[in-house]
Design a protein around this motif. Structure first.
Motif, PDB file in Angstrom:
ATOM      1  N   THR B 354       5.020  -5.751 -12.259  1.00 58.46           N
ATOM      2  CA  THR B 354       6.321  -5.114 -12.438  1.00 58.46           C
ATOM      3  C   THR B 354       7.473  -5.961 -11.939  1.00 58.46           C
ATOM      4  O   THR B 354       8.618  -5.694 -12.289  1.00 58.46           O
ATOM      5  CB  THR B 354       6.363  -3.788 -11.652  1.00 58.46           C
ATOM      6  OG1 THR B 354       6.172  -4.096 -10.262  1.00 58.46           O
ATOM      7  CG2 THR B 354       5.274  -2.846 -12.108  1.00 58.46           C
ATOM      8  N   GLY B 355       7.193  -6.946 -11.104  1.00 59.72           N
ATOM      9  CA  GLY B 355       8.271  -7.721 -10.509  1.00 59.72           C
ATOM     10  C   GLY B 355       8.875  -7.039  -9.295  1.00 59.72           C
ATOM     11  O   GLY B 355       9.623  -7.653  -8.540  1.00 59.72           O
ATOM     12  N   GLN B 356       8.557  -5.744  -9.125  1.00 61.75           N
ATOM     13  CA  GLN B 356       9.092  -5.041  -7.959  1.00 61.75           C
ATOM     14  C   GLN B 356       8.033  -4.947  -6.877  1.00 61.75           C
ATOM     15  O   GLN B 356       6.871  -4.674  -7.159  1.00 61.75           O
ATOM     16  CB  GLN B 356       9.523  -3.622  -8.342  1.00 61.75           C
ATOM     17  CG  GLN B 356      10.785  -3.611  -9.174  1.00 61.75           C
ATOM     18  CD  GLN B 356      10.966  -2.295  -9.911  1.00 61.75           C
ATOM     19  OE1 GLN B 356       9.993  -1.565 -10.123  1.00 61.75           O
ATOM     20  NE2 GLN B 356      12.191  -2.018 -10.291  1.00 61.75           N
ATOM     21  N   GLU B 357       8.449  -5.156  -5.633  1.00 56.41           N
ATOM     22  CA  GLU B 357       7.498  -5.085  -4.545  1.00 56.41           C
ATOM     23  C   GLU B 357       7.024  -3.647  -4.355  1.00 56.41           C
ATOM     24  O   GLU B 357       7.835  -2.715  -4.323  1.00 56.41           O
ATOM     25  CB  GLU B 357       8.145  -5.590  -3.257  1.00 56.41           C
ATOM     26  CG  GLU B 357       7.129  -6.001  -2.228  1.00 56.41           C
ATOM     27  CD  GLU B 357       7.743  -7.002  -1.233  1.00 56.41           C
ATOM     28  OE1 GLU B 357       7.833  -6.644  -0.060  1.00 56.41           O
ATOM     29  OE2 GLU B 357       8.124  -8.114  -1.671  1.00 56.41           O
ATOM     30  N   VAL B 358       5.739  -3.439  -4.290  1.00 60.80           N
ATOM     31  CA  VAL B 358       5.173  -2.115  -4.041  1.00 60.80           C
ATOM     32  C   VAL B 358       4.218  -2.245  -2.858  1.00 60.80           C
ATOM     33  O   VAL B 358       3.180  -2.892  -2.978  1.00 60.80           O
ATOM     34  CB  VAL B 358       4.413  -1.580  -5.270  1.00 60.80           C
ATOM     35  CG1 VAL B 358       3.815  -0.211  -4.956  1.00 60.80           C
ATOM     36  CG2 VAL B 358       5.332  -1.494  -6.465  1.00 60.80           C
ATOM     37  N   PRO B 359       4.572  -1.652  -1.727  1.00 55.99           N
ATOM     38  CA  PRO B 359       3.688  -1.773  -0.567  1.00 55.99           C
ATOM     39  C   PRO B 359       2.378  -1.032  -0.809  1.00 55.99           C
ATOM     40  O   PRO B 359       2.360   0.028  -1.432  1.00 55.99           O
ATOM     41  CB  PRO B 359       4.484  -1.111   0.556  1.00 55.99           C
ATOM     42  CG  PRO B 359       5.439  -0.198  -0.124  1.00 55.99           C
ATOM     43  CD  PRO B 359       5.746  -0.822  -1.455  1.00 55.99           C
ATOM     44  N   ALA B 360       1.283  -1.595  -0.345  1.00 56.84           N
ATOM     45  CA  ALA B 360      -0.017  -0.954  -0.528  1.00 56.84           C
ATOM     46  C   ALA B 360      -0.948  -1.376   0.595  1.00 56.84           C
ATOM     47  O   ALA B 360      -0.846  -2.484   1.114  1.00 56.84           O
ATOM     48  CB  ALA B 360      -0.624  -1.351  -1.875  1.00 56.84           C
ATOM     49  N   THR B 361      -1.827  -0.466   0.954  1.00 56.26           N
ATOM     50  CA  THR B 361      -2.819  -0.785   1.977  1.00 56.26           C
ATOM     51  C   THR B 361      -4.080  -0.001   1.661  1.00 56.26           C
ATOM     52  O   THR B 361      -4.006   1.096   1.097  1.00 56.26           O
ATOM     53  CB  THR B 361      -2.290  -0.453   3.386  1.00 56.26           C
ATOM     54  OG1 THR B 361      -3.239  -0.906   4.358  1.00 56.26           O
ATOM     55  CG2 THR B 361      -2.059   1.042   3.588  1.00 56.26           C
ATOM     56  N   GLY B 362      -5.222  -0.575   1.978  1.00 54.95           N
ATOM     57  CA  GLY B 362      -6.451   0.147   1.678  1.00 54.95           C
ATOM     58  C   GLY B 362      -7.681  -0.563   2.166  1.00 54.95           C
ATOM     59  O   GLY B 362      -7.614  -1.692   2.655  1.00 54.95           O
ATOM     60  N   MET B 363      -8.795   0.131   2.012  1.00 56.21           N
ATOM     61  CA  MET B 363     -10.058  -0.403   2.517  1.00 56.21           C
ATOM     62  C   MET B 363     -11.155  -0.251   1.484  1.00 56.21           C
ATOM     63  O   MET B 363     -11.091   0.546   0.561  1.00 56.21           O
ATOM     64  CB  MET B 363     -10.467   0.354   3.767  1.00 56.21           C
ATOM     65  CG  MET B 363     -10.671   1.838   3.508  1.00 56.21           C
ATOM     66  SD  MET B 363     -12.019   2.499   4.485  1.00 56.21           S
ATOM     67  CE  MET B 363     -11.595   4.241   4.520  1.00 56.21           C
ATOM     68  N   SER B 364     -12.181  -1.055   1.689  1.00 58.34           N
ATOM     69  CA  SER B 364     -13.349  -1.019   0.837  1.00 58.34           C
ATOM     70  C   SER B 364     -14.583  -0.917   1.724  1.00 58.34           C
ATOM     71  O   SER B 364     -14.703  -1.647   2.705  1.00 58.34           O
ATOM     72  CB  SER B 364     -13.386  -2.310   0.009  1.00 58.34           C
ATOM     73  OG  SER B 364     -14.476  -2.282  -0.876  1.00 58.34           O
ATOM     74  N   ILE B 365     -15.470   0.003   1.365  1.00 60.32           N
ATOM     75  CA  ILE B 365     -16.719   0.130   2.104  1.00 60.32           C
ATOM     76  C   ILE B 365     -17.824  -0.567   1.329  1.00 60.32           C
ATOM     77  O   ILE B 365     -17.960  -0.373   0.124  1.00 60.32           O
ATOM     78  CB  ILE B 365     -17.082   1.617   2.323  1.00 60.32           C
ATOM     79  CG1 ILE B 365     -16.066   2.270   3.265  1.00 60.32           C
ATOM     80  CG2 ILE B 365     -18.500   1.764   2.872  1.00 60.32           C
ATOM     81  CD1 ILE B 365     -16.306   3.750   3.506  1.00 60.32           C
ATOM     82  N   GLY B 366     -18.570  -1.418   2.005  1.00 60.29           N
ATOM     83  CA  GLY B 366     -19.725  -2.060   1.386  1.00 60.29           C
ATOM     84  C   GLY B 366     -20.863  -1.051   1.348  1.00 60.29           C
ATOM     85  O   GLY B 366     -21.559  -0.825   2.337  1.00 60.29           O
ATOM     86  N   VAL B 367     -21.029  -0.429   0.182  1.00 63.10           N
ATOM     87  CA  VAL B 367     -21.930   0.725   0.079  1.00 63.10           C
ATOM     88  C   VAL B 367     -23.370   0.343   0.429  1.00 63.10           C
ATOM     89  O   VAL B 367     -24.054   1.047   1.178  1.00 63.10           O
ATOM     90  CB  VAL B 367     -21.832   1.329  -1.337  1.00 63.10           C
ATOM     91  CG1 VAL B 367     -22.883   2.394  -1.561  1.00 63.10           C
ATOM     92  CG2 VAL B 367     -20.429   1.898  -1.554  1.00 63.10           C
TER      93      VAL B 367
END
Lengths: 499, 499
Positions: B354-367
């Motif tokens: 999009t060209g616009q900054e979108v803050p994001a945070t998250g995690m991944s679990i190694g199943v």
């Protein structure tokens, strides 16, 4: 960290023919699959999850939809290794081909008979159309290694139990059972024996009578003899059979009688002298007896020679579950909902790998069709309640707001704190709205000083906005103050009132 | 029907690097994912299921494992259409890239912030190795559109709750939190600012200190200066930094102190004068305060500068969950179980579209890692009880046997009738054994005439065979007769005694 390069921006789009599923679209399907799995498990079926990827060699050319020639697989070639060209790999197009591979690969380890179920996406490289996607769910149950038609009867009974378990009431569905051997006997009697010479024309006959409910007797007769002009004026070339041949076939397709005994007698008369046909009728008789013995009467399962199934690989009993309640189609015409599941016996698929005949029978549920049916019946697709939203009046007091959501969650209440920019309070309430939140919690400095929170009943708020004069709501405020210590109890009371 | 062609038989094999999952392998993973989803849901996260297939363009070049250059995607090209070359499509390699695409594609419809979770397989086209597969499960939760580190704190708290929900007791795990901005500040102080010129060497530093627990101070010093010879004698070329530069970096990596306050103070001293670093330390302080305020103390979550995470795209807080109990590795060495989940803030991924900054945070679990951990703790991998098997003594009485399983199932007892060839009764009992059946039901002509069934307690039978002298069993018969009408009650009694 790598800097973004000055290349044109990528397009944020789902590839053609694929789609995304959000929120309840995911959880409702999952809930339905869980109910189905519970029935399968009760019947002794074991879960199997193969990988999405198979060798093209193992998949073979058994694509189910013989009517759609542009159907294919998504395939790619592995990198060459030690100068040997890489294998061709592909995404599975159904659950049956991988099962045949597994049954052959693990034939010494698996119990025999092997009852297994499988649920998951399959992929078809075909032209996408309205409502037709290139990735969709299937949910299969099969028994490998059981020669007896008791296995077919069991699958039919399980299908019946499954439909009722997910919420299709008895009377709203019917499972129709036929046998390819009977059809073979009829085709033989009609001068189309199962030899190489007649292979193509038999395929055409099969696919045409599978559409009998659409074309009717006249249409089938036209298509199998001289050809047919449809409403739009398009002409479909006929199969060139004689009228007497097609009459014999139509006599079979329309062979269903007032009850199973009568139908079986009628079919017996039609296949007289053709051994395969006689065997097929005998199998149908056994299936009908076994099912009746377990209480699956004609209100649930019937013998019906009109069921053919499009697939080429069936070798014995075939079955199809049809929903009999009416819906309006996209053109506003009222019609039966139609087929949601089907299957049959395929004794040759494992033999491809091992050379030894391995009897197998099983069914596949069209997951999206069944979900659509449940939605049409009002059993799915309800608006799901969102989480309680704790708003942020003072961004320095995030700790207090997070403590509130923690308390709510610990009480088992779905809750979240607003994590966007809190400056515009209206945005927070709009957010709560979009989230379908039942309740918003508000605590500014004044409330904090008084040791209270504001509770905003958003469902009531919506109702008041829609119709403020309604008697039952007029004395209820949709926002009120409670002591901080009573927040959880009050929120619970509101939520339980709406659920 | 098409006749099988006389071509060589296909090989029944799973493609290299793929595998099949059977029975409890499927259901135990599913049960764990259900527990995880329940926690995510409680926190207000919504399910998202994107298709397995994305355009290569949308996926971008953000493959997580920068250390493994032969990692790639499974990709293929669509058929050309109207003389335009077809798009390149590929299987997703993680859940983050599709989320970034969705966040951009539906930015006007989705609530903001958008909390979503996603569970399912991902595919990596890499060289398979022992225990390393080309299809595996990931289970992610991310918040898009939340600039505040409260979102990062929430993910850490949720990760902690999730681990406990699936059965990792408090004390057996620790979630370690760091911040890339602090690392940036340290690198800047070490003369490696975030500019194009230093981009490569910064990448090397990042990946090297991510392996600090493996290489130790000495190894990292060698790798970042002159190079390092490993145990096998192989020499890895060094990054060519000066000893003083690496000392500064190691001072950071080893910066964890006796408590979070002390660690934060130490980090503050290390980044003095570098604004990014100062911001990063301030964020860590906020996260520590928010978590402490919700009761997530240092027994669950700590600030630890040793956490780096291999991924290039993180821009702020990073976090990792490590299981701290000991296991024996394949060489018999006792070691910590290690990392099972991780994540961080990535503010630039949506911006690609999009060209616009979108803050994001998250995690991944190694199943798979987490499942392995639960199995090591004895919380998974138990032998599951199979179905009751009703044997077939007389194939003409299939109706009676099917009536028995129907009765058992209607009582909620998992049951099946033997559907193989019933001639050899020994095979039927062997089958029941392979199925882990607790009970077999036997009814021949004599029993039928007397109105009874034989119940064979297979679990007791096994125990008696193992150790027939044990006091508690010696007076219990492992096979006995009951009236047909008491079959269900008696079977239930036996099964409940063993569960």
């Amino acid at each position: 960290m790598a800097k973004p390069k000055k290349t044109p921006r990528p397009k944020a789009i789902t590839p053609k023919g694929f789609r995304d599923y959000f929120g309840t679209e995911v959880t409702e399907r999952k809930a339905m699959l869980d109910q189905i799995a519970a029935v399968y498990h009760l019947y002794g079926f074991e879960a199997l999850e193969t990988s999405a990827v198979e060798t093209v060699e193992a998949l073979g050319k058994f694509l189910p939809d013989v009517d759609r020639p542009n159907v294919g697989v998504f395939a790619w070639q592995e990198e060459p290794e030690a100068e040997k060209p890489g294998d061709w790999l592909a995404l599975r197009y159904d659950m049956t081909a991988p099962l045949a591979r597994v049954a052959a690969q693990y034939r010494n380890e698996l119990p025999s008979p092997y009852r297994r179920y499988a649920m998951g996406p399959v992929w078809r490289n075909e032209k996408p159309g309205p409502g037709r996607f290139r990735q969709f769910y299937q949910c299969d149950a099969d028994t490998v290694g059981a020669p007896s038609v008791a296995a077919d009867a069991e699958i039919c009974a399980m299908l019946s139990d499954t439909l009722e378990a997910v919420g299709i009431p008895r009377g709203d569905y019917i499972i129709r059972v036929n046998n390819r051997k009977v059809l073979d006997g009829v085709l033989e009697a009609a001068g189309l024996p199962d030899t190489e010479e007649f292979s193509d024309v038999r395929g055409i006959v099969l696919r045409t009578i599978d559409k009998h409910d659409k074309f009717g007797d006249e249409g089938v007769m036209a298509l199998l003899t001289e050809g047919r002009k449809d409403e739009s004026g398009d002409f479909t070339k006929g199969a060139g059979l004689a009228t007497t041949q097609v009459e014999l076939i139509l006599g079979f397709v329309n062979g269903r009688q007032v009850d199973n005994d009568a139908t079986i007698a009628r079919l017996g008369a039609l296949v007289e002298g053709a051994q395969t046909g006689i065997d097929g009728v005998d199998e149908l008789r056994q299936i009908a007896n076994l099912l009746a013995g377990q209480g699956y009467g004609p209100d649930r399962i019937v013998i019906d020679p009109a069921v053919v199934r499009g697939l080429g690989y069936y070798t014995g009993p075939v079955y199809e579950a049809e929903l009999t309640f009416k819906i309006e189609d996209e053109k506003g015409r009222v019609r039966d909902f139609g087929s949601v599941a089907g299957g049959g016996r395929y004794d040759d698929l494992v033999k491809r790998f091992t050379g030894q005949e391995v009897p197998a029978t099983g069914m596949s549920i069209g997951v999206d069709r069944l979900l659509a049916a449940l939605t049409a019946k009002g059993r799915m697709g309800a608006t799901a309640q969102g989480p309680v939203v704790v708003t942020v009046m003072d961004r320095d007091r995030m700790n207090d707001y997070m403590a509130m959501v923690t308390e709510l969650r610990q009480a088992g209440i779905r809750a979240e704190v607003y994590l966007g920019n809190p400056k515009n309070f209206g945005n927070q309430l709009k957010y709560a709205d979009k989230r379908m939140s039942p309740v918003a919690i508000i605590q500014g400095g004044d409330e904090e000083a008084k040791g209270v929170v504001q509770i905003k009943d958003l469902i009531l708020g919506t109702k008041l906005a829609e119709n403020a004069s309604l008697e039952e709501w007029k004395d209820r405020p949709n926002q009120f103050e409670v002591p901080r210590g009573e927040m959880v109890a009050k929120v619970r009371e509101i939520i339980e009132g709406y659920s």
